[in-house]
Enzyme design. Structure first.
Site, mmCIF file in Angstrom:
data_model
loop_
_atom_site.group_PDB
_atom_site.id
_atom_site.type_symbol
_atom_site.label_atom_id
_atom_site.label_comp_id
_atom_site.label_asym_id
_atom_site.label_seq_id
_atom_site.Cartn_x
_atom_site.Cartn_y
_atom_site.Cartn_z
ATOM 1 N N GLU A 162 0.705 -0.131 -10.486
ATOM 2 C CA GLU A 162 -0.055 0.833 -11.300
ATOM 3 C C GLU A 162 0.711 2.129 -11.564
ATOM 4 O O GLU A 162 0.210 3.036 -12.224
ATOM 5 C CB GLU A 162 -1.388 1.162 -10.614
ATOM 6 C CG GLU A 162 -2.435 0.058 -10.721
ATOM 7 C CD GLU A 162 -2.138 -1.101 -9.795
ATOM 8 O OE1 GLU A 162 -1.674 -0.845 -8.672
ATOM 9 O OE2 GLU A 162 -2.334 -2.252 -10.191
ATOM 10 N N TRP A 173 -0.051 1.738 -1.008
ATOM 11 C CA TRP A 173 0.434 0.681 -0.114
ATOM 12 C C TRP A 173 1.512 1.245 0.820
ATOM 13 O O TRP A 173 2.305 2.094 0.414
ATOM 14 C CB TRP A 173 1.063 -0.443 -0.928
ATOM 15 C CG TRP A 173 0.109 -1.533 -1.310
ATOM 16 C CD1 TRP A 173 -0.942 -1.440 -2.174
ATOM 17 C CD2 TRP A 173 0.139 -2.885 -0.860
ATOM 18 N NE1 TRP A 173 -1.560 -2.656 -2.295
ATOM 19 C CE2 TRP A 173 -0.915 -3.568 -1.490
ATOM 20 C CE3 TRP A 173 0.970 -3.602 0.010
ATOM 21 C CZ2 TRP A 173 -1.178 -4.920 -1.278
ATOM 22 C CZ3 TRP A 173 0.705 -4.951 0.226
ATOM 23 C CH2 TRP A 173 -0.367 -5.584 -0.418
ATOM 24 N N ILE A 229 7.624 -3.954 -0.096
ATOM 25 C CA ILE A 229 8.261 -4.632 1.041
ATOM 26 C C ILE A 229 8.227 -6.131 0.775
ATOM 27 O O ILE A 229 7.149 -6.694 0.521
ATOM 28 C CB ILE A 229 7.543 -4.303 2.369
ATOM 29 C CG1 ILE A 229 7.542 -2.785 2.615
ATOM 30 C CG2 ILE A 229 8.208 -5.039 3.534
ATOM 31 C CD1 ILE A 229 6.797 -2.356 3.867
ATOM 32 N N VAL A 249 6.384 1.888 -2.443
ATOM 33 C CA VAL A 249 7.187 1.141 -1.461
ATOM 34 C C VAL A 249 6.821 -0.330 -1.563
ATOM 35 O O VAL A 249 5.663 -0.705 -1.294
ATOM 36 C CB VAL A 249 6.911 1.651 -0.026
ATOM 37 C CG1 VAL A 249 7.680 0.795 0.996
ATOM 38 C CG2 VAL A 249 7.296 3.122 0.107
ATOM 39 N N ARG A 286 14.681 4.727 5.155
ATOM 40 C CA ARG A 286 14.884 5.457 3.889
ATOM 41 C C ARG A 286 13.847 6.555 3.673
ATOM 42 O O ARG A 286 13.940 7.340 2.743
ATOM 43 C CB ARG A 286 14.925 4.458 2.738
ATOM 44 C CG ARG A 286 16.236 3.693 2.693
ATOM 45 C CD ARG A 286 16.122 2.321 2.076
ATOM 46 N NE ARG A 286 17.411 1.600 2.164
ATOM 47 C CZ ARG A 286 17.893 1.047 3.279
ATOM 48 N NH1 ARG A 286 17.189 1.103 4.426
ATOM 49 N NH2 ARG A 286 19.060 0.429 3.296
ATOM 50 N N SER A 299 2.098 -0.033 -6.343
ATOM 51 C CA SER A 299 3.255 0.308 -7.189
ATOM 52 C C SER A 299 3.111 -0.231 -8.603
ATOM 53 O O SER A 299 3.609 0.371 -9.562
ATOM 54 C CB SER A 299 4.532 -0.233 -6.552
ATOM 55 O OG SER A 299 4.767 0.433 -5.313
ATOM 56 N N HIS A 326 6.193 -12.309 -5.290
ATOM 57 C CA HIS A 326 5.386 -11.167 -5.761
ATOM 58 C C HIS A 326 6.247 -9.898 -5.842
ATOM 59 O O HIS A 326 6.222 -9.158 -6.815
ATOM 60 C CB HIS A 326 4.239 -10.977 -4.767
ATOM 61 C CG HIS A 326 3.120 -10.163 -5.292
ATOM 62 N ND1 HIS A 326 2.366 -9.352 -4.490
ATOM 63 C CD2 HIS A 326 2.615 -9.996 -6.542
ATOM 64 C CE1 HIS A 326 1.441 -8.741 -5.210
ATOM 65 N NE2 HIS A 326 1.580 -9.123 -6.444
HETATM 66 O O1 LIG Z 1 2.098 -6.781 -2.490
HETATM 67 N N1 LIG Z 1 2.737 -5.883 -2.036
HETATM 68 C C1 LIG Z 1 2.742 -4.570 -2.491
HETATM 69 C C2 LIG Z 1 1.897 -4.069 -3.505
HETATM 70 N N2 LIG Z 1 0.992 -4.879 -4.104
HETATM 71 C C3 LIG Z 1 -0.105 -4.379 -4.920
HETATM 72 C C4 LIG Z 1 0.310 -4.190 -6.384
HETATM 73 O O2 LIG Z 1 1.201 -3.098 -6.517
HETATM 74 C C5 LIG Z 1 -0.936 -3.903 -7.242
HETATM 75 O O3 LIG Z 1 -1.569 -2.725 -6.774
HETATM 76 C C6 LIG Z 1 -1.926 -5.043 -7.221
HETATM 77 O O4 LIG Z 1 -1.246 -6.244 -7.565
HETATM 78 C C7 LIG Z 1 -3.085 -4.819 -8.179
HETATM 79 O O5 LIG Z 1 -2.605 -4.618 -9.493
HETATM 80 N N3 LIG Z 1 1.990 -2.788 -3.897
HETATM 81 C C8 LIG Z 1 2.892 -1.937 -3.317
HETATM 82 O O6 LIG Z 1 2.979 -0.760 -3.689
HETATM 83 N N4 LIG Z 1 3.712 -2.388 -2.314
HETATM 84 C C9 LIG Z 1 3.682 -3.671 -1.886
HETATM 85 O O7 LIG Z 1 4.474 -4.036 -0.966
#
Ligand SMILES: O=Nc1c(NC[C@H](O)[C@H](O)[C@H](O)CO)[nH]c(=O)[nH]c1=O
Length: 194
Positions: free
Chosen positions: A63, A27, A120, A118, A165, A61, A126
């Protein structure tokens, strides 16, 4: 006036022989790519060789903890078997979708792992839930496994904060935080061997 906040005087540690992994989310990739490059730059500057740096990705993130845990476990298994770590060994089940560079890594478990993501802030909660889960998850992985896991999760309120950053906004005077994480990985990896 000299700023108070910051990583403190840089320390130099010899990273020769260290094996370090970078696990990063996909992401917000413009910021991620700069952070990963900054971490790699510092690893190489400290003497960690290119072939001793393994880069893995996970979807987001959230995961990162499972991705770090599985990668470290795979490196331990391969080290005890005395084999290099091939891409097929690092590929994960569908839960973590680990993708690895198709290189065979040396016969050694990782000395340190840098987790980079990252987050945001959006218009919902969430962000908070992921940030909390990932920070606790990464701390648990490192304490359970004993491998230093460098906390490279940016939790920013705006895209601009993230760009700053990652060292992508020169006028901000902010450095690439990925460099701090690379240095921390070398320091912790060296100290773990002592
Ligand atoms: O929603 N925003 C973000 C995000 N969502 C996905 C989440 O980490 C995960 O991959 C899914 O929920 C599936 O499990 N993941 C990020 O790294 N940055 C974000 O800003």
């Amino acid at each position: 006036m000299t700023p108070i906040k910051g990583p403190g005087a840089a320390q130099t540690h010899d990273g020769t022989g260290l094996r370090v992994a970078i696990v990063h989310a996909r992401w917000n990739e413009k910021i991620i790519d700069a952070l990963v490059a900054g971490a790699k730059k510092q690893l190489l500057a400290a003497g960690v060789t290119e072939e001793n740096i393994t880069v893995e990705t996970v979807p987001g993130s959230y995961e990162l903890p499972i991705g770090v845990q599985r990668l470290y476990a795979a490196s331990q298994v391969q080290a005890s078997a005395g084999e290099g770590i091939s891409a097929s060994d690092l590929l994960s089940s569908s839960t973590t979708d680990l993708k690895s560079s198709p290189t065979t890594a040396p016969k050694k478990a990782f000395d340190a792992i840098i987790a980079i993501g990252v987050l945001i802030k959006g218009s919902t909660m969430h962000f908070e839930y992921i940030a909390d889960a990932v920070s606790h998850g990464l701390m648990r992985v490192q304490l359970d496994s004993g491998v230093p896991v460098i906390f490279g999760l940016l939790t920013v309120l705006t895209e601009e904060q993230g760009l700053e950053r990652a060292g992508l906004v020169a006028s901000s005077g902010m450095h690439n935080h990925g460099e701090d994480w690379g240095s921390a990985a070398v320091e912790l990896g060296v100290k773990r061997r002592e």
